[in-house]
Design a protein around this motif. Structure first.
Motif, PDB file in Angstrom:
ATOM      1  N   TRP A 459     162.968  22.964 108.011  1.00 34.52           N
ATOM      2  CA  TRP A 459     163.790  23.317 106.856  1.00 34.52           C
ATOM      3  C   TRP A 459     163.999  24.824 106.720  1.00 34.52           C
ATOM      4  O   TRP A 459     164.489  25.287 105.697  1.00 34.52           O
ATOM      5  CB  TRP A 459     163.144  22.754 105.589  1.00 34.52           C
ATOM      6  N   GLN A 488     159.246  27.404  99.659  1.00 32.68           N
ATOM      7  CA  GLN A 488     159.178  26.087  99.024  1.00 32.68           C
ATOM      8  C   GLN A 488     158.557  26.136  97.634  1.00 32.68           C
ATOM      9  O   GLN A 488     158.455  25.104  96.957  1.00 32.68           O
ATOM     10  CB  GLN A 488     158.438  25.082  99.907  1.00 32.68           C
ATOM     11  N   GLN A 532     157.118  24.676  92.866  1.00 31.76           N
ATOM     12  CA  GLN A 532     158.002  23.695  93.476  1.00 31.76           C
ATOM     13  C   GLN A 532     158.671  22.883  92.375  1.00 31.76           C
ATOM     14  O   GLN A 532     158.033  22.500  91.391  1.00 31.76           O
ATOM     15  CB  GLN A 532     157.244  22.776  94.427  1.00 31.76           C
ATOM     16  N   LYS A 535     161.062  16.361  91.988  1.00 37.08           N
ATOM     17  CA  LYS A 535     162.043  15.641  92.791  1.00 37.08           C
ATOM     18  C   LYS A 535     163.294  15.392  91.965  1.00 37.08           C
ATOM     19  O   LYS A 535     163.231  14.977  90.805  1.00 37.08           O
ATOM     20  CB  LYS A 535     161.449  14.315  93.270  1.00 37.08           C
ATOM     21  N   ARG A 564     161.083  16.684  98.490  1.00 37.09           N
ATOM     22  CA  ARG A 564     160.844  17.867  99.313  1.00 37.09           C
ATOM     23  C   ARG A 564     160.416  17.436 100.715  1.00 37.09           C
ATOM     24  O   ARG A 564     159.644  16.496 100.869  1.00 37.09           O
ATOM     25  CB  ARG A 564     159.749  18.720  98.646  1.00 37.09           C
ATOM     26  N   TYR A 565     160.924  18.134 101.716  1.00 38.38           N
ATOM     27  CA  TYR A 565     160.626  17.872 103.125  1.00 38.38           C
ATOM     28  C   TYR A 565     161.287  16.594 103.647  1.00 38.38           C
ATOM     29  O   TYR A 565     160.793  15.982 104.597  1.00 38.38           O
ATOM     30  CB  TYR A 565     159.118  17.825 103.379  1.00 38.38           C
ATOM     31  N   TYR A 576     165.836  20.482  98.929  1.00 35.83           N
ATOM     32  CA  TYR A 576     165.573  21.083  97.627  1.00 35.83           C
ATOM     33  C   TYR A 576     164.080  21.284  97.449  1.00 35.83           C
ATOM     34  O   TYR A 576     163.330  20.314  97.509  1.00 35.83           O
ATOM     35  CB  TYR A 576     166.122  20.185  96.522  1.00 35.83           C
ATOM     36  N   TYR A 603     166.005  28.450  91.970  1.00 36.38           N
ATOM     37  CA  TYR A 603     166.158  27.041  92.326  1.00 36.38           C
ATOM     38  C   TYR A 603     167.605  26.727  92.695  1.00 36.38           C
ATOM     39  O   TYR A 603     168.479  26.627  91.836  1.00 36.38           O
ATOM     40  CB  TYR A 603     165.711  26.157  91.152  1.00 36.38           C
TER      41      TYR A 603
END
Length: 777
Positions: A459, A488, A532, A535, A564-565, A576, A603
């Motif tokens: 990423w 991240q 972070q 979601k 994420r990931y 994101y 963000y």
């Protein structure tokens, strides 16, 4: 005619929402837009028939939409606004006399505005009251106060540099971006005024790459300021007046092969044992865009003749895959224990076979190579033999390193082996060092420890920022720590002697299913101190209007996204936070006395789509040199885009930028405040405080004031570091995507200096300004 136009509008809007809503529902999304579309369609038909039932129906539609909006996002104004952007104004329009008085009411036996108009009036009033209530709330802020400093806490490193100077990119090699000056306080900061304004004269050229940027943090040494510019001019200014003393032009030629054109700063070294008047006793070091390392006399601006060949070292030496413009350093080197330690950047994702990410150390006096750390051959750190080359395409360090001369270690943030979004052919050592912080012995380059922040990074989550070194007070006494912010959003707090976490780090399961020929790590690390984002779900999607928001929903459900990931894919993947990073090269500021960290999390979401390659020469995703993201020699090129609506606005809801304050001893975030306006991003200069991303780091002072200029609106801002409250701001003539610094002038005034030159990739206004602020005399 007004009734007919309104009916046609309702029908057309309804059809658009139904078509899009059915498509969205088919993708697994919400039924809401199709239902609203059906309501608009029926209202439009009833309006064309001049039926007052249209007002009844629209009142029900407005109330249902308001209930759904409150259920999804509560009293968050910027989330409510697009949900009501068409619905509420159209309801108000239907209450106008030229609509109401022309609808038939004989079936109701009531006068105009009676009967069905009253429920619609109630619905409009409820929407309005909700909007007013939401406008008065800070729905996303966390307000609090950081605890007072510990009585026994001190600032490590005090005395190494004069309090009033700024000798390195982060003020010292500890990378704290903290000044012990305290003349400026929360009580008087609002009195700051411009003292001088200098123009470097280095403006953008037609041949420059898109990412031409002013990111420099000046140095202050004795009575002079030193800075570099995107085209690698080095300039000395009088620290009191801002008047130019000298200027050096390294004659860097233009090149279409470069991805970046910037200079984040200079490095400084003084020969303390040498006589005061000796040539090059005080040296400045600067890497150039054509891969040279220069040593300049700080007093005269002339090249130091004893360093390398005529004052410069060729950084292309022993490099594989030599191609002009594909390797250079944009960040200042570390100067420690008589060595200049430097890494470099390679162009992102152009070819599989790129130059090396080697870290090299040169003698500060002679420029002789003392050691090299090649991530592809980490055991051999003695200087490479003539005629040999370093390992190709290894992870590189394009950002800023830190050094602890007491421990004898230099801390290097590493990126990825190219290509970033497909890792099927990475070597074992590349897997080990990608997206990590690496501790090397200053004198030998030997590896002491490595801490990886992303496993098998797909990423582009390079460790982007200079690690900050600080001694943290614990129950067992002070612990030498390293603070590493990441793209991240995790901030890792490690024991810098060993790389072991001080604040807990846990491994969490990660989404699986990589592209053909690749694989994904089963888990990924997460720090106890993390920004972070949660979601994304449908309620987090945004847009300026209801249609815009629906199109973002369709795009969202067309992409692969499992949090994420989520691995890159040929379908297209939502990433994101995106590779712009929650944190980027600006890093964070650390107060060693307060034991606190000031940061500016951002963000933004991006999309990545793997495009299969049939050959090693066709351009699939770019149309001009250096052909970024083509990944020649790999199975896939990659399309990288921001996740935005057709209007070019983020598909994720604001705020997109904050300032935050956290306690390093506990990892607790005590305050989080929306930061920045859309004044310089909106079609009209409206100062809506929506929170915008920042690119450029913060700076802290012992006076309890923090400064930040990197937001996408053109301001230098001052904050109370205890509460995060904005105290003052000054309008800048261009984008301020740089980290401010502060110093004491020869007359005793505390100056705050910011560079405002803009950032090409972000589209902020270009300029060449260096501005100093101080309190009135």
């Amino acid at each position: 005619m007004a009734v007919v136009i309104s009916g046609v509008f309702g029908i057309l809007l309804g059809l658009a929402l139904i078509i899009g809503g059915v498509r969205l529902f088919d993708l697994g999304g919400t039924w809401y837009f199709a239902a609203v579309g059906a309501g608009f369609l029926l209202v439009g038909i009833l309006l064309l028939k001049r039926q007052r039932a249209a007002l009844w129906l629209y009142a029900l539609l407005m109330l249902a939409a308001l209930g759904w909006a409150l259920y999804e996002v509560g009293l968050d104004w910027w989330q409510l606004a697009p949900r009501g952007s068409l619905i509420a104004p159209f309801g108000l329009w239907l209450l106008m006399p030229w609509i109401v008085q022309r609808l038939s009411w004989q079936h109701f036996g009531l006068r105009a505005w009676g009967g069905a108009a009253l429920p619609l009036l109630l619905a409009v009033v409820l929407w309005g009251a909700t909007a007013v209530l939401a406008l008065g709330r800070d729905a996303n802020d966390v307000k609090g106060m950081l605890p007072p400093p510990l009585a026994e806490a001190t600032a490590p490193g005090e005395g190494e540099e004069p309090d009033g100077d700024w000798h390195a990119y982060g003020r010292t090699q500890l990378g704290q971006r903290y000044s012990p000056l305290a003349q400026i306080t929360p009580q008087n900061v609002e009195r700051l005024e411009p003292v001088w304004h200098y123009h470097t004269g280095d403006l953008r050229r037609p041949t420059d790459p898109d990412e031409t940027t002013y990111e420099v943090t000046p140095l202050k040494i004795d009575d002079a300021l030193y800075l570099c510019t995107p085209h690698n001019f080095v300039i000395a200014l009088d620290a009191e007046t801002g008047e130019e003393r000298w200027r050096f032009d390294p004659q860097v030629s233009d090149s279409s092969n470069r991805q970046h054109l910037t200079c984040r700063g200079l490095s400084y070294h003084v020969e303390r044992q040498a006589p005061a008047g000796q040539q090059c006793r005080q040296r400045l070091f600067m890497p150039t865009a054509d891969a040279r390392l220069l040593a300049l006399d700080a007093k005269t601006g002339k090249l130091c003749p004893g360093f390398g060949e005529d004052g410069q070292v060729n950084l292309w030496a022993n490099m594989p895959n030599v191609k002009e413009g594909f390797y250079y350093s944009t960040s200042p080197p570390v100067v420690a224990r008589g060595l200049v330690i430097i890494g470099g950047a390679v162009n992102d994702n152009v070819r599989r076979h790129e130059p090396s990410g080697v870290i090299r150390a040169y003698d500060v006096r002679s420029g002789e190579l003392r050691w090299n750390f090649d991530p592809g051959n980490p055991e051999r750190t003695e200087p490479i033999a003539p005629g040999q080359t370093y390992s190709q395409s290894t992870p590189n360090s394009w950002s800023i390193s830190s050094a602890d001369e007491t421990l004898g270690l230099v801390y290097v943030p590493f990126g990825n082996q190219v290509p970033d979004q497909w890792g099927g052919r990475r070597s074992e050592n590349s897997e080990r060092f990608s997206s990590s912080v690496v501790a090397l012995e200053i004198e030998t380059g030997r590896l002491r420890w490595v801490f990886q922040t992303v496993h098998h990074d797909l990423w582009d989550m390079d460790v982007p920022a200079q690690p900050s070194l600080v001694d943290i007070q614990t129950d067992a006494g002070p612990v030498p720590a390293l603070v590493a912010p990441t793209k991240q959003g995790d901030i890792y707090v490690l024991d810098r002697r060993s790389g072991e976490p001080i604040l807990p780090v846990r491994e969490e399961p990660a989404p699986q299913g990589a592209a053909e020929g690749d694989w994904t790590a089963p888990t990924q690390p997460v720090s106890a101190l993390s920004y972070q984002p949660p979601k994304l779900t449908g309620k987090d999607l945004w847009g300026a209007t209801l249609i815009d928001q629906m199109l973002c929903h369709i795009q969202f459900h067309s992409l692969r996204y499992e949090g994420r990931y989520t691995p890159p894919s040929t379908q297209g993947t939502l990433v994101y936070p995106g590779n712009f990073g929650v944190f980027n090269w600006g890093g964070v500021a650390v107060d060693p006395v307060r034991q606190m960290i000031f940061s500016a999390p951002a963000y933004l979401a991006f999309t990545s789509k793997l495009v299969p390659r049939e050959d090693d020469s066709s351009t699939l995703v770019s149309d001009k040199p250096p052909y970024l993201n083509e990944n020649f020699g790999s199975p896939f090129a990659v399309e990288l885009k921001p996740f935005v609506s057709p209007l070019g606005l983020p598909c994720t809801a604001p705020p997109w930028g904050y300032v935050a304050g956290a306690d390093l001893r506990t990892g607790k975030t005590h305050w989080l405040r929306t930061n920045g306006t859309v004044r310089d991003r909106a079609p009209l200069p409206l100062p809506f405080k929506m929170g915008v991303p920042s690119l450029g780091g913060p700076m802290l002072t012992a006076g309890g004031v923090a400064f930040l200029s990197g937001t996408l609106d053109y301001y230098l801002r001052a904050y109370d570091s205890t509460s995060g409250r904005e105290l003052w701001k000054a309008r800048l003539p261009a984008g301020g995507q740089a980290t401010p610094m502060t110093y004491r002038s020869p007359s005793g005034r505390q100056m705050v200096v910011v560079v405002a030159g803009g950032h090409g990739s972000l589209g902020t206004a270009a300029g060449d300004s260096v501005i100093a602020y101080a309190l009135p005399r």
